[in-house]
Each structure stands twice: as C-alpha cells, then as structure tokens.
Design a protein around this motif. Structure first.
Motif, mmCIF file in Angstrom:
data_model
loop_
_atom_site.group_PDB
_atom_site.id
_atom_site.type_symbol
_atom_site.label_atom_id
_atom_site.label_comp_id
_atom_site.label_asym_id
_atom_site.label_seq_id
_atom_site.Cartn_x
_atom_site.Cartn_y
_atom_site.Cartn_z
ATOM 1 N N ALA A 60 35.776 42.067 42.888
ATOM 2 C CA ALA A 60 35.765 40.777 42.127
ATOM 3 C C ALA A 60 36.373 40.744 40.823
ATOM 4 O O ALA A 60 36.997 39.765 40.509
ATOM 5 N N CYS A 61 36.093 41.878 40.199
ATOM 6 C CA CYS A 61 36.849 41.990 38.805
ATOM 7 C C CYS A 61 38.269 41.998 38.685
ATOM 8 O O CYS A 61 39.038 41.237 38.061
ATOM 9 N N ARG A 62 38.898 42.645 39.715
ATOM 10 C CA ARG A 62 40.349 42.431 39.925
ATOM 11 C C ARG A 62 40.742 41.274 40.375
ATOM 12 O O ARG A 62 41.851 40.716 40.010
ATOM 13 N N SER A 63 40.284 40.405 41.456
ATOM 14 C CA SER A 63 40.404 39.286 41.837
ATOM 15 C C SER A 63 40.421 38.319 40.682
ATOM 16 O O SER A 63 41.360 37.284 40.363
ATOM 17 N N LEU A 64 39.498 38.324 39.904
ATOM 18 C CA LEU A 64 39.249 37.274 38.791
ATOM 19 C C LEU A 64 40.409 37.587 37.596
ATOM 20 O O LEU A 64 40.815 36.644 37.166
#
Length: 82
Positions: A60-64
């Motif tokens: 999720a952090c990478r996608s954001l």
C-alpha cells in the motif's frame, strides 16, 4: 497535457482549467498524507505475527508513492502545456 485530458480532469474534479493545477496539487498532498499514515501504521505493526498484513501495508505504501508521483507528473505536464 492534451486538451482532452485537461477537460477530463476538470470535469472529474469539478474545477475550471485555471484551478486545475491547484486541485491536482491538493490531491498530491492528500495522497502524501495518506501514505505517511499508512507508513506509520506499517512501522507500528512491522513486528506483527501476521506477515501477510505487513506485506500488504508495504505494498500500500509503494502504491501510494507511485500514485503521488503520477499526480505530480500530471501537474508538471499541465505546467508545460500552459
């Protein structure tokens, strides 16, 4: 940025063409704030026994981060088109 893209963004965000850079920058800030929140959650749970949960939070952090970069690219493209 192509005229059709500008029209689509202004329609989506409900703003005029002159307000579009501001509206996109505001979305960048929201994405960055959300990423920071998710990252804090990930850090707090990094030792959790649920490894899959930790991996999902990392994803999720990478996608954001990628979403924020993409929005910043649109802001940059819009500035070049003006």
């Amino acid at each position: 940025m192509r005229r059709v893209d500008i029209a689509a963004w202004t329609d989506l965000l409900g703003v005029g063409e002159k307000e579009l850079p501001w509206a996109l920058k505001a979305r960048v800030r929201v994405v960055e704030d959300t990423q920071a929140d998710v990252n804090r959650l990930r850090q707090g749970l990094r030792a959790a026994p649920d490894e899959e949960l930790v991996l999902m939070l990392e994803a999720a952090c990478r996608s954001l981060a990628m979403a924020g970069e993409r929005l910043e690219e649109h802001v940059s493209d819009l500035a070049k088109a003006s």
